[in-house]
Design an enzyme around this catalytic site. Structure first.
Site, short mmCIF file in Angstrom:
data_model
loop_
_atom_site.label_atom_id
_atom_site.label_comp_id
_atom_site.label_asym_id
_atom_site.label_seq_id
_atom_site.Cartn_x
_atom_site.Cartn_y
_atom_site.Cartn_z
N CYS A 2 0.83 -1.18 0.00
CA CYS A 2 0.00 0.00 0.00
C CYS A 2 0.87 1.24 0.00
O CYS A 2 2.07 1.19 -0.21
CB CYS A 2 -0.91 0.02 1.23
SG CYS A 2 -1.83 -1.52 1.50
N ASP A 106 -2.98 -8.81 8.22
CA ASP A 106 -1.81 -8.65 9.07
C ASP A 106 -1.82 -7.29 9.77
O ASP A 106 -1.18 -7.11 10.81
CB ASP A 106 -0.51 -8.85 8.28
CG ASP A 106 -0.44 -8.06 7.00
OD1 ASP A 106 -1.43 -7.38 6.65
OD2 ASP A 106 0.59 -8.12 6.31
N VAL A 321 12.02 -10.19 -19.36
CA VAL A 321 11.92 -9.23 -20.46
C VAL A 321 13.15 -9.37 -21.35
O VAL A 321 14.27 -9.51 -20.85
CB VAL A 321 11.76 -7.79 -19.93
CG1 VAL A 321 12.96 -7.37 -19.09
CG2 VAL A 321 11.54 -6.80 -21.05
N SER A 394 11.22 -11.75 -6.07
CA SER A 394 12.43 -11.40 -6.82
C SER A 394 13.66 -12.01 -6.14
O SER A 394 13.60 -12.44 -4.99
CB SER A 394 12.58 -9.87 -6.90
OG SER A 394 13.21 -9.36 -5.73
N GLY A 395 14.77 -11.99 -6.87
CA GLY A 395 16.03 -12.51 -6.35
C GLY A 395 16.96 -11.43 -5.84
O GLY A 395 18.17 -11.68 -5.68
#
EC number: 6.3.5.4
Length: 677
Positions: A2, A106, A321, A394-395
């Site tokens: 958010c 949460d 991509v 993600s890494g």
């Protein structure tokens, strides 16, 4: 995921319509939360909170924010995810102190925990990412808190004038700019640091009087806020009038603990690492909306996807991509890994025209100057993923934790060969190298390169020789070398005009939370020191900022399993030999990955997530760049000395030097300045 914004007036009653104003500020960051809008205010206390919601967990109205605790003592605006919040609920219930739950968000869990355990005790139990604004109705106290590594952004500072002067805060600067009377000027010190690091490092922002809350910190204001901003950014621990700033979690403490409890059994270390990562990926794969992952085909993203797929009941959605320019397209590597793992893979192929079209959006997207050009492909892959999922893993952070950046190998190696030379001799050597023009070094390298097969020659030998010379002239120790390696404009004072203060041009943030050298044998002069500093600065200020803004511009939540703090704690228990071995980084992480993906699909030279910006500046982007770098314009605006910029621009256009990164820093500031003027 958010966004929120709010303010605390210096004089309650100084402004009318507080809830409407908080709504206006929140709507400035509507992209962070397109699903819901909320606002709350207490006119008597002069405080207001606004919130935009991207619904991820508990999609019902029970997750609406700002949210009040069951007793009404606390009101909170929250951005992030607490992955273990169900375990925290269970702990409350087992102790017999859980409230009658209204939903399963949460946010509600955090509020209940704050009431029972307090703020810092609750944060210590969390596994997650967050930025929090918490108002204590009973004590009339505002708390701002940020997660351990700075995954979620949080700005704060002073804006407005007279009775409308206020302490303001929010997820992005555009929300603060929406506050009435915001007229904060550009901070010259921040601009100087930006030119060095390509991003404005915490605790500064590009505006005077507006700061970034550093990772792992809590800021508290009891009663009325101080009337004016401090003369210099506050560093924890600090007290400034009614404001206090403290660190609730310290990476330095983790590094110390890891140094004193090093793992020696390699088999055990790899097993522990795999289990920690499996747990982190499992927790971060929980969501009430579609979820996927970015996949570049490199070590980090492949490891995350492999562990996701191992625990999934259906093919994981993965995204990459690709680019039409030769040498910049890694999509075949990602496709090969996806095929081996059996993921549901999506490739987005982008033309140069499509990538260049993103440039016009960057100023609004990043909200302050930001010059890591991989922001462009990052946004494009986020945009592609958002068409299919709402959350993507993600890494990121694998390089900082496990030793992936080239500077970790080459920095100490270069220094080991040069340290024995007296400083004066190194300066003389640097001057001698600079004396030969770039073209001369290029000419000398051609016959050598012709004898080296397999593309092992030195590309742009002259450019690299001159960069080495610059470092030789100014490097006194390994810390200086590190600073040189992470600095683009080596001497910002030579390009940034005005009163930026010589001392403040230096990277004060790099010295934040310093390591106690005496307690860390072997860390002071090793790649581990670079990894620590990168984790404190480059990771939150560049990498995490880049991904957060690129993703949230498309209303996509990103999660970073490597930044589960339990994974990070284990990473710092690994000795350097389990990170860097035979000139290659991430040894332990590779051992985990090789259990799932053949090494021939992974082992290749490390490359960045790049695009040919330098070529574009000499071609289709040249008119745009010429306008922003116009000498008269630079002189009139008064932020830069035109001469060094125009010199680099001429050399770049002539093909004499590759000044892509230096010029991109200037261009991104100029474009941002134009957008906010």
């Amino acid at each position: 995921m958010c966004g929120f914004a709010g303010f605390l007036l210096g004089q309650p009653g100084g402004l009318d319509g507080l809830e409407t104003l908080a709504t206006h500020m929140a709507n400035a960051i509507a992209h962070r939360g397109p699903d819901d809008l909320g606002a709350w205010a207490d006119a008597q206390a002069g405080v207001a909170l606004g919130h935009r919601r991207l619904s991820i967990v508990d999609l019902s109205p029970a997750g609406h924010q700002p949210m009040a605790s069951r007793s009404g003592r606390f009101v909170m605006a929250f951005n992030g995810e607490i992955y273990n919040h169900l375990e925290m609920r269970a702990e409350l219930q087992s102790a017999g102190v859980a409230p009658a739950w209204r939903g399963h968000s949460d946010t509600e869990t955090l509020l209940a925990c704050f009431e029972q355990w307090g703020i810092e005790a609750t944060q210590a139990k969390t596994v997650g990412m967050f930025a929090i604004a918490l108002w204590d109705v009973q004590a009339r106290t505002l708390h701002l808190a940020r997660d351990r590594f700075g995954e979620k952004p949080l700005y704060y500072g002073w804006a407005g004038s007279g009775a409308g002067r206020a302490f303001v805060f929010g997820s992005e600067l555009k929300a603060l700019r929406a506050f009435p009377g915001f007229a904060n000027p550009v901070c010259r010190q921040a601009l100087a640091q930006y030119m060095r690091f390509m991003a404005v490092p915490a605790p500064r922002s590009i505006y005077q009087g507006i700061y970034k809350l550093e990772p792992g910190c809590v800021l508290t204001i009891t009663g009325a806020p101080p009337a004016e901003a401090p003369a210099q950014p506050l560093r924890p621990p600090a007290v400034f009038g009614t404001l206090s700033l403290r660190r609730w979690w310290s990476l330095a403490d983790v590094v110390q603990a890891g140094a004193k409890n090093q793992l020696t059994d390699e088999v055990e270390a790899v097993q522990l690492l795999e289990q920690r990562l499996l747990d982190a990926v499992r927790l971060q794969s929980l969501a009430d909306v579609p979820l996927g992952a970015f996949l570049s085909g490199g070590v980090d993203s492949s490891a995350i996807v492999a562990l996701m797929q191992q625990q999934a009941s259906r093919p994981v959605k993965t995204f990459t991509v690709g680019f039409e320019e030769a040498g910049f397209d890694e999509s075949p590597y990602a496709k090969a890994v996806a095929k081996h793992l059996g993921t549901d893979h999506t490739e987005l192929f982008v033309t140069a025209v499509e990538a260049q079209a993103v440039i016009a959006q960057l100023s609004a997207m990043y909200d302050e100057p930001f010059a890591d050009s991989s922001q462009i492909p990052t946004h494009l892959v986020c945009k592609a993923a958002r068409q299919h999922v709402t959350v993507a893993l993600s890494g990121d952070a694998g390089d900082e934790l496990f030793g992936g950046y080239n500077r970790y190998f080459w920095g100490p190696r270069i220094w080991a060969k040069l340290a024995w030379l007296p400083y004066s001799v190194r300066q003389a050597l640097g001057a001698a190298i600079s004396a030969m023009p770039v073209a001369g070094w290029d000419a000398m390298s051609r016959p050598v390169n012709a004898l080296l097969a397999g593309g092992k020659g030195i590309v742009q030998a002259g450019d690299k020789a001159h960069k080495l010379a610059a470092r030789l002239r100014g490097v006194r120790d390994l810390d200086d070398l590190y600073l040189s390696l992470v600095s683009e404009w080596q001497d910002p004072a030579a390009v940034v005009s005005g009163d930026h203060g010589a001392a403040l041009v230096e990277p004060t943030s790099l010295l934040a939370d310093p390591l106690p050298e005496a307690d860390l044998a072997g860390v002071a002069n090793s790649p581990l020191r670079m990894m620590y500093r990168d984790s404190m600065t480059y990771l939150p200020d560049d990498i995490l900022c880049k991904v957060d803004r690129a993703a949230m511009a498309t209303s996509l939540e990103t999660r970073v399993p490597f930044l589960d703090h339990r994974v990070a704690e284990l990473a710092w228990q690994l000795p350097i030999g389990m990170k860097i071995r035979v000139g290659q980084g991430k040894w332990a992480l590779r051992q985990v990955l090789y259990k799932h993906v053949p090494r021939e699909l992974i082992d290749r030279p490390k490359s960045g997530f790049g695009i040919p910006v330098g070529q574009w500046l000499c071609g289709p982007l040249r008119p745009w760049a010429e306008s922003l770098l116009n000498e008269a314009r630079l002189q009139q605006e008064g932020y830069f000395y035109p001469a060094p910029i125009r010199k680099k621009w001429a050399e770049h256009l002539a093909g004499q030097r590759d000044h892509t990164a230096s010029l991109w820093a200037v261009l991104m500031f100029q474009a941002w300045l134009e957008s906010v003027s």
